[in-house]
Scaffold this active site. Structure first.
Site, PDB file in Angstrom:
ATOM      1  CG  PHE A 122       6.117  -1.155   8.340  1.00 31.01           C
ATOM      2  CD1 PHE A 122       6.199   0.095   7.741  1.00 31.01           C
ATOM      3  CD2 PHE A 122       6.232  -1.234   9.720  1.00 31.01           C
ATOM      4  CE1 PHE A 122       6.387   1.246   8.507  1.00 31.01           C
ATOM      5  CE2 PHE A 122       6.424  -0.094  10.492  1.00 31.01           C
ATOM      6  CZ  PHE A 122       6.495   1.150   9.882  1.00 31.01           C
ATOM      7  CG  ASP A 207       9.898  -7.412  11.409  1.00 34.48           C
ATOM      8  OD1 ASP A 207       9.274  -7.623  12.463  1.00 34.48           O
ATOM      9  OD2 ASP A 207       9.992  -6.289  10.888  1.00 34.48           O
ATOM     10  CE  LYS A 236       3.462  -3.699  15.482  1.00 35.65           C
ATOM     11  NZ  LYS A 236       2.738  -2.463  15.709  1.00 35.65           N
TER      12      LYS A 236
END
Ligand code: PLP
Length: 383
Positions: A122, A207, A236
Protein backbone atom coordinates in the site's frame (compact mmCIF):
# COMPACT_ATOMS: atom_id res chain seq x y z
CA UNK A 1 -22.69 12.59 8.45
CA UNK A 2 -24.88 12.72 5.33
CA UNK A 3 -22.99 15.75 4.07
CA UNK A 4 -19.82 13.65 3.71
CA UNK A 5 -18.81 11.38 0.83
CA UNK A 6 -19.17 7.88 2.23
CA UNK A 7 -15.52 6.95 1.53
CA UNK A 8 -15.10 5.53 5.04
CA UNK A 9 -17.14 2.79 6.72
CA UNK A 10 -17.13 4.71 9.98
CA UNK A 11 -17.42 3.08 13.38
CA UNK A 12 -20.27 3.94 15.67
CA UNK A 13 -17.98 5.96 17.94
CA UNK A 14 -17.61 9.72 18.34
CA UNK A 15 -14.51 10.85 20.21
CA UNK A 16 -14.96 13.41 22.96
CA UNK A 17 -11.36 13.56 24.20
CA UNK A 18 -8.08 11.68 24.04
CA UNK A 19 -4.92 11.58 26.11
CA UNK A 20 -1.96 9.22 25.91
CA UNK A 21 -3.28 5.80 24.90
CA UNK A 22 -6.84 6.47 26.07
CA UNK A 23 -9.79 7.71 24.03
CA UNK A 24 -13.08 8.76 25.65
CA UNK A 25 -16.26 8.78 23.56
CA UNK A 26 -19.26 11.09 23.80
CA UNK A 27 -21.02 8.75 26.23
CA UNK A 28 -18.03 8.76 28.60
CA UNK A 29 -16.90 5.25 27.65
CA UNK A 30 -13.11 4.75 27.72
CA UNK A 31 -11.07 2.80 25.18
CA UNK A 32 -7.46 1.71 25.10
CA UNK A 33 -6.30 3.02 21.74
CA UNK A 34 -4.23 0.50 19.76
CA UNK A 35 -4.93 2.37 16.53
CA UNK A 36 -3.10 5.65 17.28
CA UNK A 37 -4.82 7.39 14.39
CA UNK A 38 -3.37 4.61 12.15
CA UNK A 39 0.25 4.79 13.32
CA UNK A 40 0.16 8.58 13.61
CA UNK A 41 -0.03 9.46 17.31
CA UNK A 42 3.22 7.67 18.16
CA UNK A 43 3.63 9.79 21.30
CA UNK A 44 0.04 9.16 22.32
CA UNK A 45 -2.69 11.76 22.10
CA UNK A 46 -1.81 15.35 22.99
CA UNK A 47 1.74 14.79 24.21
CA UNK A 48 2.56 17.89 26.31
CA UNK A 49 5.87 18.61 24.50
CA UNK A 50 4.14 18.59 21.11
CA UNK A 51 1.20 20.61 22.42
CA UNK A 52 3.45 23.34 23.76
CA UNK A 53 5.62 23.43 20.60
CA UNK A 54 2.49 23.87 18.47
CA UNK A 55 1.08 26.52 20.82
CA UNK A 56 4.35 28.46 20.65
CA UNK A 57 4.39 28.34 16.86
CA UNK A 58 0.73 29.39 16.66
CA UNK A 59 1.72 32.61 18.42
CA UNK A 60 4.54 33.30 15.92
CA UNK A 61 3.15 32.64 12.43
CA UNK A 62 1.11 29.91 10.76
CA UNK A 63 1.91 29.97 7.08
CA UNK A 64 4.08 32.06 4.82
CA UNK A 65 5.03 29.79 1.88
CA UNK A 66 8.05 27.90 0.68
CA UNK A 67 9.32 31.03 -1.08
CA UNK A 68 10.74 32.08 2.31
CA UNK A 69 13.77 30.58 4.03
CA UNK A 70 12.82 28.37 6.96
CA UNK A 71 15.08 27.62 9.91
CA UNK A 72 12.42 25.26 11.21
CA UNK A 73 12.42 23.19 8.00
CA UNK A 74 16.23 23.17 8.04
CA UNK A 75 16.29 21.98 11.67
CA UNK A 76 13.80 19.15 11.13
CA UNK A 77 15.51 18.17 7.86
CA UNK A 78 18.91 18.08 9.60
CA UNK A 79 17.49 15.84 12.32
CA UNK A 80 15.99 13.44 9.75
CA UNK A 81 19.19 13.43 7.72
CA UNK A 82 21.40 12.87 10.74
CA UNK A 83 19.36 9.84 11.82
CA UNK A 84 19.31 8.28 8.34
CA UNK A 85 21.88 7.62 5.62
CA UNK A 86 20.23 10.25 3.45
CA UNK A 87 21.17 13.80 2.61
CA UNK A 88 18.19 15.93 1.60
CA UNK A 89 14.52 16.32 2.52
CA UNK A 90 11.44 17.43 0.58
CA UNK A 91 8.48 18.27 2.83
CA UNK A 92 4.88 17.62 1.81
CA UNK A 93 1.62 16.85 3.64
CA UNK A 94 0.93 13.11 3.52
CA UNK A 95 2.28 9.66 2.79
CA UNK A 96 0.82 9.60 -0.70
CA UNK A 97 2.48 12.92 -1.49
CA UNK A 98 5.82 11.70 -0.17
CA UNK A 99 5.56 8.60 -2.39
CA UNK A 100 4.36 10.69 -5.31
CA UNK A 101 7.50 12.83 -4.94
CA UNK A 102 9.67 9.70 -4.76
CA UNK A 103 8.15 8.23 -7.93
CA UNK A 104 8.47 11.48 -9.86
CA UNK A 105 12.06 11.90 -8.71
CA UNK A 106 12.92 8.32 -9.66
CA UNK A 107 11.64 8.80 -13.21
CA UNK A 108 13.29 12.18 -13.60
CA UNK A 109 16.63 11.10 -12.20
CA UNK A 110 16.95 7.78 -14.03
CA UNK A 111 15.11 8.89 -17.20
CA UNK A 112 13.46 5.45 -17.07
CA UNK A 113 9.83 4.67 -16.32
CA UNK A 114 9.33 1.09 -15.12
CA UNK A 115 8.66 0.82 -11.38
CA UNK A 116 8.57 -2.47 -9.46
CA UNK A 117 6.37 -2.72 -6.38
CA UNK A 118 4.87 -5.72 -4.55
CA UNK A 119 1.58 -7.55 -4.25
CA UNK A 120 -0.41 -6.51 -1.17
CA UNK A 121 1.62 -3.32 -0.85
CA UNK A 122 0.00 0.00 0.00
CA UNK A 123 1.50 3.30 -1.10
CA UNK A 124 -1.41 5.74 -1.28
CA UNK A 125 -4.48 6.90 -3.16
CA UNK A 126 -3.23 9.44 -5.71
CA UNK A 127 -3.00 8.27 -9.31
CA UNK A 128 0.71 7.41 -9.13
CA UNK A 129 0.64 5.92 -5.63
CA UNK A 130 -2.56 4.00 -6.38
CA UNK A 131 -0.82 2.55 -9.42
CA UNK A 132 2.16 1.70 -7.19
CA UNK A 133 -0.14 -0.12 -4.76
CA UNK A 134 -0.23 -3.83 -5.57
CA UNK A 135 -3.90 -4.42 -4.69
CA UNK A 136 -6.64 -4.73 -7.29
CA UNK A 137 -9.35 -3.55 -4.91
CA UNK A 138 -7.58 -0.17 -4.64
CA UNK A 139 -7.42 0.18 -8.48
CA UNK A 140 -10.97 -0.90 -9.14
CA UNK A 141 -12.97 1.57 -11.24
CA UNK A 142 -10.13 4.05 -11.81
CA UNK A 143 -8.54 2.71 -14.98
CA UNK A 144 -6.57 3.29 -17.07
CA UNK A 145 -3.89 3.54 -14.40
CA UNK A 146 -0.53 5.25 -14.70
CA UNK A 147 1.56 2.86 -16.77
CA UNK A 148 4.65 0.76 -16.22
CA UNK A 149 4.12 -0.52 -12.70
CA UNK A 150 4.92 -4.20 -12.17
CA UNK A 151 3.73 -6.06 -9.07
CA UNK A 152 5.85 -8.94 -7.83
CA UNK A 153 5.28 -11.35 -4.95
CA UNK A 154 6.67 -9.97 -1.68
CA UNK A 155 9.65 -11.73 -0.07
CA UNK A 156 10.36 -13.58 -3.32
CA UNK A 157 13.96 -13.12 -4.49
CA UNK A 158 13.59 -15.33 -7.59
CA UNK A 159 10.69 -13.32 -9.04
CA UNK A 160 12.69 -10.14 -8.49
CA UNK A 161 15.81 -11.56 -10.16
CA UNK A 162 13.71 -12.54 -13.17
CA UNK A 163 12.08 -9.11 -13.54
CA UNK A 164 15.04 -6.82 -12.82
CA UNK A 165 16.89 -5.33 -15.77
CA UNK A 166 18.33 -2.01 -16.89
CA UNK A 167 14.89 -0.62 -17.84
CA UNK A 168 13.81 -0.42 -14.17
CA UNK A 169 13.73 3.12 -12.71
CA UNK A 170 12.99 2.09 -9.12
CA UNK A 171 11.84 -0.59 -6.73
CA UNK A 172 9.49 0.65 -4.01
CA UNK A 173 8.93 -1.52 -0.93
CA UNK A 174 7.66 -1.48 2.65
CA UNK A 175 9.92 -3.08 5.28
CA UNK A 176 6.78 -4.41 6.94
CA UNK A 177 3.68 -4.48 4.72
CA UNK A 178 1.22 -2.66 6.96
CA UNK A 179 -2.16 -2.47 5.22
CA UNK A 180 -1.37 -5.73 3.40
CA UNK A 181 -1.42 -7.88 6.55
CA UNK A 182 1.51 -6.85 8.82
CA UNK A 183 3.95 -8.96 6.80
CA UNK A 184 7.61 -8.38 7.69
CA UNK A 185 10.07 -8.36 4.81
CA UNK A 186 12.98 -10.75 5.17
CA UNK A 187 16.54 -9.44 5.37
CA UNK A 188 17.50 -11.60 2.40
CA UNK A 189 14.74 -10.12 0.23
CA UNK A 190 15.39 -6.50 1.18
CA UNK A 191 19.14 -6.91 0.64
CA UNK A 192 18.45 -8.52 -2.74
CA UNK A 193 16.42 -5.47 -3.78
CA UNK A 194 19.30 -3.20 -2.80
CA UNK A 195 21.83 -5.33 -4.64
CA UNK A 196 19.77 -5.56 -7.85
CA UNK A 197 18.91 -1.85 -7.80
CA UNK A 198 22.56 -0.91 -7.63
CA UNK A 199 23.44 -3.47 -10.33
CA UNK A 200 20.80 -2.10 -12.74
CA UNK A 201 20.93 1.65 -12.07
CA UNK A 202 17.52 1.67 -10.37
CA UNK A 203 16.62 3.63 -7.24
CA UNK A 204 15.87 1.70 -4.05
CA UNK A 205 12.85 3.41 -2.45
CA UNK A 206 11.63 2.38 0.99
CA UNK A 207 8.13 3.46 2.01
CA UNK A 208 8.47 4.16 5.74
CA UNK A 209 5.14 5.95 6.00
CA UNK A 210 3.76 3.41 8.48
CA UNK A 211 6.99 1.88 9.84
CA UNK A 212 9.09 5.03 10.29
CA UNK A 213 9.44 7.40 13.26
CA UNK A 214 10.24 4.75 15.85
CA UNK A 215 7.36 2.35 15.15
CA UNK A 216 9.61 -0.73 14.91
CA UNK A 217 12.06 0.32 17.63
CA UNK A 218 14.44 1.95 15.14
CA UNK A 219 14.19 5.53 13.90
CA UNK A 220 13.40 3.96 10.50
CA UNK A 221 12.53 0.30 10.00
CA UNK A 222 15.16 -0.23 7.28
CA UNK A 223 17.84 0.29 9.94
CA UNK A 224 17.10 -3.17 11.33
CA UNK A 225 18.92 -4.56 8.32
CA UNK A 226 21.73 -2.14 7.65
CA UNK A 227 20.28 -1.18 4.27
CA UNK A 228 21.18 1.90 2.29
CA UNK A 229 18.12 3.05 0.31
CA UNK A 230 18.32 5.93 -2.18
CA UNK A 231 15.00 7.34 -0.98
CA UNK A 232 12.74 6.86 2.03
CA UNK A 233 9.29 8.33 2.50
CA UNK A 234 7.66 9.40 5.76
CA UNK A 235 4.37 10.85 7.01
CA UNK A 236 1.99 9.52 9.70
CA UNK A 237 4.08 9.62 12.93
CA UNK A 238 6.24 12.55 11.84
CA UNK A 239 3.85 15.25 13.04
CA UNK A 240 2.12 13.38 15.90
CA UNK A 241 -1.25 14.08 14.27
CA UNK A 242 -0.55 17.31 12.41
CA UNK A 243 -0.29 16.66 8.67
CA UNK A 244 3.24 16.44 7.34
CA UNK A 245 5.06 14.11 4.97
CA UNK A 246 8.67 13.95 3.86
CA UNK A 247 10.78 12.38 1.17
CA UNK A 248 14.44 11.86 2.03
CA UNK A 249 16.96 11.19 -0.70
CA UNK A 250 20.66 10.86 -1.40
CA UNK A 251 22.85 13.81 -2.40
CA UNK A 252 23.08 12.65 -6.03
CA UNK A 253 19.30 13.16 -6.42
CA UNK A 254 19.33 16.86 -5.55
CA UNK A 255 20.20 17.92 -9.10
CA UNK A 256 17.00 16.33 -10.45
CA UNK A 257 14.76 18.24 -8.05
CA UNK A 258 15.83 21.82 -8.76
CA UNK A 259 13.69 24.99 -8.53
CA UNK A 260 10.33 24.57 -10.29
CA UNK A 261 10.60 20.78 -10.63
CA UNK A 262 8.23 19.89 -7.81
CA UNK A 263 6.45 21.66 -4.97
CA UNK A 264 3.60 21.97 -2.49
CA UNK A 265 1.87 25.07 -1.09
CA UNK A 266 1.40 23.63 2.38
CA UNK A 267 4.36 21.21 2.40
CA UNK A 268 6.39 21.61 5.58
CA UNK A 269 4.05 24.22 7.05
CA UNK A 270 5.32 25.75 10.31
CA UNK A 271 2.65 24.37 12.65
CA UNK A 272 3.18 20.79 11.46
CA UNK A 273 6.94 21.21 11.54
CA UNK A 274 6.85 22.56 15.11
CA UNK A 275 5.04 19.32 15.98
CA UNK A 276 7.58 17.30 13.99
CA UNK A 277 10.54 18.94 15.72
CA UNK A 278 9.11 18.20 19.17
CA UNK A 279 8.16 14.65 18.13
CA UNK A 280 11.62 13.79 16.80
CA UNK A 281 13.37 15.29 19.82
CA UNK A 282 11.64 12.62 21.94
CA UNK A 283 11.47 9.61 19.61
CA UNK A 284 14.97 9.87 18.11
CA UNK A 285 16.65 9.06 21.42
CA UNK A 286 18.37 5.71 21.89
CA UNK A 287 16.68 5.04 25.24
CA UNK A 288 13.23 5.77 23.85
CA UNK A 289 13.77 3.53 20.82
CA UNK A 290 15.20 0.71 22.98
CA UNK A 291 12.07 0.91 25.13
CA UNK A 292 9.84 0.62 22.01
CA UNK A 293 11.71 -2.52 21.04
CA UNK A 294 11.28 -3.94 24.56
CA UNK A 295 7.57 -3.14 24.67
CA UNK A 296 7.11 -4.68 21.22
CA UNK A 297 8.82 -7.89 22.30
CA UNK A 298 6.74 -7.94 25.50
CA UNK A 299 3.44 -7.40 23.64
CA UNK A 300 4.28 -10.07 21.06
CA UNK A 301 5.35 -12.58 23.74
CA UNK A 302 2.31 -11.92 25.95
CA UNK A 303 -0.06 -12.25 22.99
CA UNK A 304 1.60 -15.44 21.79
CA UNK A 305 1.25 -16.89 25.28
CA UNK A 306 -2.33 -15.69 25.81
CA UNK A 307 -3.53 -16.92 22.41
CA UNK A 308 -1.65 -20.23 22.35
CA UNK A 309 -4.86 -22.20 22.94
CA UNK A 310 -6.88 -20.26 20.36
CA UNK A 311 -7.32 -22.43 17.28
CA UNK A 312 -8.45 -19.44 15.26
CA UNK A 313 -5.07 -17.70 15.68
CA UNK A 314 -2.25 -18.97 13.51
CA UNK A 315 0.48 -16.46 14.26
CA UNK A 316 1.40 -13.19 15.99
CA UNK A 317 3.87 -11.34 13.78
CA UNK A 318 5.36 -7.94 13.14
CA UNK A 319 8.14 -5.72 14.34
CA UNK A 320 8.35 -3.45 17.39
CA UNK A 321 4.91 -1.94 17.97
CA UNK A 322 3.35 -2.84 14.63
CA UNK A 323 1.95 -6.30 15.25
CA UNK A 324 -0.61 -8.51 13.56
CA UNK A 325 -2.69 -11.34 14.99
CA UNK A 326 -3.18 -13.64 12.02
CA UNK A 327 -6.49 -15.52 12.10
CA UNK A 328 -7.99 -18.39 10.14
CA UNK A 329 -11.28 -16.49 9.88
CA UNK A 330 -12.19 -12.95 8.82
CA UNK A 331 -11.56 -10.51 11.66
CA UNK A 332 -14.14 -7.73 11.06
CA UNK A 333 -16.57 -9.04 13.71
CA UNK A 334 -13.76 -9.59 16.22
CA UNK A 335 -12.57 -6.01 15.76
CA UNK A 336 -16.10 -4.76 16.50
CA UNK A 337 -16.25 -7.01 19.59
CA UNK A 338 -12.85 -5.75 20.77
CA UNK A 339 -14.10 -2.18 20.42
CA UNK A 340 -17.25 -2.98 22.40
CA UNK A 341 -14.96 -4.44 25.06
CA UNK A 342 -12.85 -1.28 25.23
CA UNK A 343 -9.94 -1.91 22.87
CA UNK A 344 -9.50 -0.12 19.53
CA UNK A 345 -7.72 -2.13 16.83
CA UNK A 346 -7.66 -2.25 13.02
CA UNK A 347 -7.82 -4.91 10.37
CA UNK A 348 -4.91 -5.45 7.95
CA UNK A 349 -6.40 -7.24 5.00
CA UNK A 350 -9.32 -9.51 5.92
CA UNK A 351 -7.66 -11.99 8.30
CA UNK A 352 -5.26 -9.98 10.45
CA UNK A 353 -5.97 -7.87 13.55
CA UNK A 354 -3.46 -5.02 13.43
CA UNK A 355 -2.14 -3.48 16.66
CA UNK A 356 -0.56 -0.03 16.54
CA UNK A 357 -0.39 1.25 20.11
CA UNK A 358 1.25 4.60 20.84
CA UNK A 359 4.98 4.07 21.39
CA UNK A 360 4.42 5.57 24.84
CA UNK A 361 1.95 2.84 25.81
CA UNK A 362 2.51 1.59 29.38
CA UNK A 363 3.06 -2.05 30.36
CA UNK A 364 -0.24 -1.88 32.30
CA UNK A 365 -2.05 -0.78 29.14
CA UNK A 366 -0.38 -3.60 27.21
CA UNK A 367 -1.54 -6.10 29.85
CA UNK A 368 -5.07 -4.70 29.72
CA UNK A 369 -5.13 -4.94 25.90
CA UNK A 370 -3.82 -8.53 25.91
CA UNK A 371 -6.47 -9.46 28.45
CA UNK A 372 -9.27 -7.89 26.38
CA UNK A 373 -8.02 -9.68 23.25
CA UNK A 374 -7.83 -13.01 25.02
CA UNK A 375 -11.25 -12.69 26.63
CA UNK A 376 -12.86 -11.39 23.45
CA UNK A 377 -11.47 -14.24 21.41
CA UNK A 378 -12.85 -16.83 23.80
CA UNK A 379 -16.10 -14.90 23.61
CA UNK A 380 -16.56 -14.49 27.33
CA UNK A 381 -15.45 -10.96 27.98
CA UNK A 382 -17.60 -9.05 30.46
CA UNK A 383 -16.52 -5.53 31.54
N1 PLP B 1 2.37 4.22 2.47
C1 PLP B 1 2.05 3.40 3.48
C2 PLP B 1 2.97 2.27 3.82
C3 PLP B 1 0.89 3.61 4.22
O1 PLP B 1 0.58 2.78 5.21
C4 PLP B 1 0.04 4.69 3.87
C5 PLP B 1 -1.23 4.92 4.58
O2 PLP B 1 -1.77 4.06 5.23
C6 PLP B 1 0.42 5.52 2.80
C7 PLP B 1 1.58 5.26 2.13
C8 PLP B 1 -0.45 6.68 2.40
O3 PLP B 1 -0.35 7.69 3.35
P1 PLP B 1 -1.45 8.87 3.40
O4 PLP B 1 -2.73 8.25 3.80
O5 PLP B 1 -0.89 9.83 4.42
O6 PLP B 1 -1.50 9.47 2.05
Amino acid sequence: MDALFPTYARWDLTVESAEGAVIVDNTGKKYVDFVSGIAVCNLGHRHPAVTSAVEDQLKKYWHVSNLFKSDLQQEVAEKLVSYSDLDAVFFCNSGAEANEAALKLARKHTQKSKIITFKQSFHGRTFATMAATGQEKIHSGYGPLLQEFVYLPYNNCDALEREMDDTVAAVMVEVVQGEGGVVPGTEKFLKKIEELCSQHGALFIIDEVQTGIGRTGKAFAYQQFNLSPDIITLAKGLGSGLPVGAMLGKEKLKESFGPGSHGSTFGGNPISLAAAKATLSIIFEDEFLAEVEKKGEYLQAELTKALAEQDVVTEVRGSGLILGIVCKEEVAATITALRENGLLTLPAGTHVIRLLPPLTVTYEEIDEAVNIIKETLVGTYVK
